[in-house]
Design an enzyme around this catalytic site. Structure first.
Site, PDB file in Angstrom:
ATOM      1  N   HIS A 136       0.919  -0.961  -0.056  1.00 51.77           N
ATOM      2  CA  HIS A 136      -0.441  -0.155   0.263  1.00 51.77           C
ATOM      3  C   HIS A 136       0.736   0.948   0.204  1.00 51.77           C
ATOM      4  O   HIS A 136       1.871   1.028  -0.223  1.00 51.77           O
ATOM      5  CB  HIS A 136      -1.025  -0.017   0.818  1.00 51.77           C
ATOM      6  CG  HIS A 136      -1.704  -0.812   0.676  1.00 51.77           C
ATOM      7  ND1 HIS A 136      -2.784  -0.745  -0.256  1.00 51.77           N
ATOM      8  CD2 HIS A 136      -2.580  -2.048   1.835  1.00 51.77           C
ATOM      9  CE1 HIS A 136      -4.272  -1.523  -0.269  1.00 51.77           C
ATOM     10  NE2 HIS A 136      -4.047  -2.702   1.304  1.00 51.77           N
ATOM     11  N   ASP A 166      -0.324   7.526  -3.166  1.00 53.12           N
ATOM     12  CA  ASP A 166      -1.039   6.582  -4.720  1.00 53.12           C
ATOM     13  C   ASP A 166      -0.678   7.753  -5.347  1.00 53.12           C
ATOM     14  O   ASP A 166      -1.585   7.672  -6.766  1.00 53.12           O
ATOM     15  CB  ASP A 166      -2.270   6.979  -4.086  1.00 53.12           C
ATOM     16  CG  ASP A 166      -2.017   5.128  -3.182  1.00 53.12           C
ATOM     17  OD1 ASP A 166      -1.551   4.251  -3.444  1.00 53.12           O
ATOM     18  OD2 ASP A 166      -3.168   4.796  -2.136  1.00 53.12           O
TER      19      ASP A 166
END
Length: 380
Positions: A136, A166
């Site tokens: 992540h 991200d």
């Protein structure tokens, strides 16, 4: 329901994008393309893509259309390839090799459409020892040195939500790559694969810092530098009511105005003496604690001292400057950031709310001339 034609199309009007549903940076990248006017068809899977978010509130799916396709069912891959044949861009965010196993990898798609730009969004990239591993945002920015730069010197690194990895290191680099490859495809007639890895993008974001490090102008430790909170005139300070003010008075002329308005005459000269930065920081903190955030905002708002109030997510849309620019917009009862950047000849807009999974199958089957999509759509 089709995306409404309200006369606002954006600079990517006419560009067709297939998005294979995922979470995080892939959907955000596709939203950016949709905001810019592309016709983005999101291929949702039965049961959803992962995060338990009500589709009605998933703003990263605004300005898109959705169809339902089960890629693991007979004929599923063929329907995606039918879409890819008619598209300019395809975006997927699977682990390396998954798209190939599903029958919708680059070779499958390019066999049908050699001009297709095939965008791949991953954390670790398509090659390397960690490529097949899960991860992540926080892990990706950790190994690049980016996370280690953020936070106070005497505390663990501060997690910057998932904005740096991200979206900044992932989505934005994917969009830049896709648009560059699209330009190449239009000039030369051949598509290509864009390998956008968050580790690459997050590392690339720190290019200036690496230059400063090499030149001796940046210390390789947290909270000790001009831009990382180590500098007393570039950071945040608490106010009397528990709010915070952000200070960015780096240049001398801005610092002089800041020092005057904050009444720092006794310690203002400490700016140029690193040995006195602790003293200066304590004085700045003490002054900010004497008034509320609103009071300090009034003091600084008409100055060039580079000081601003730290607002919450719900407060930000009401800031006078952002309200005047329309930085946030309301659509379908949801307040949200407006599309950015802005264009003089091809303006952008939020044209439709979040796409509901499968709701646009009929329209896409007609508009993209893919009857098999309609005939074999799985139940929603």
């Amino acid at each position: 329901m089709a995306v409404p034609d309200n006369g606002v199309h954006g600079p990517l009007d006419g560009v067709r994008v297939v998005e294979l549903a995922g979470i995080g940076p892939g959907p955000f990248a596709a939203m950016l393309l949709a905001d810019l006017g592309a016709d983005v068809v999101r291929v949702d899977r039965p049961g959803g893509a992962g995060l338990a978010v009500d589709p009605a509130y998933d703003l990263t799916n605004r300005n898109k259309r959705s169809v339902l396709v089960d890629l693991k069912a007979p004929g599923g891959a063929a329907r995606v390839l039918d879409l890819a044949e008619r598209a300019d861009v395809l975006i997927e965010g699977y682990r390396p090799g998954v798209a190939e196993r599903l029958g919708v990898g680059p070779e499958h798609c390019h066999a049908r459409n050699p001009r297709l730009v095939y965008g791949r969004m991953t954390g670790w990239g398509q090659q390397g020892p960690l490529a097949p591993r899960a991860g992540h945002d926080i892990a990706y920015i950790a190994v690049t040195g980016t996370l280690g730069m953020i936070g106070a010197a005497d505390e663990p690194p501060t997690v910057p939500a998932n904005l740096v990895g991200d979206y900044a290191g992932g989505s934005l680099y994917l969009v830049v790559g896709v648009l560059a490859a699209l330009q190449h495809a239009r000039a030369h007639g051949t598509g290509q694969v864009v390998d956008a890895a968050i580790v690459d993008g997050a590392a690339h974001l720190a290019t200036m810092i690496h230059g400063m490090l090499a030149a001796g102008g940046w210390q390789d430790r947290r909270g000790a530098n001009l831009l990382d909170g180590g500098c007393p005139f570039y950071g945040t300070y608490e106010t009397a009511d528990g709010g915070h003010m952000a200070v960015g008075a780096l240049e001398q002329r801005f610092y002089d105005e800041f020092a005057e308005l904050l009444d720092l005459k006794d310690v203002a000269a400490a700016r140029g003496d690193l040995a006195r930065w602790g003293e200066l920081r304590a004085a700045v903190a003490a002054r900010f604690k004497t008034r509320t955030r609103a009071e300090w905002t009034a003091v600084f708002e008409d100055s060039d001292a580079c000081v601003a109030p730290v607002l919450s997510l719900r407060e930000a849309p009401r800031h006078p400057h952002l309200a005047a620019r329309g930085t946030f917009t309301d659509h379908g009862g949801l307040t949200q950031p407006a599309p950015a950047p802005r264009f003089s000849a091809t303006p952008t807009a939020v044209r439709s709310g979040p796409a509901r999974p499968g709701a646009d199958t009929e329209d896409v089957a007609r508009d993209w001339d893919v009857p098999a999509l309609r005939d074999a759509a799985p139940p929603s």
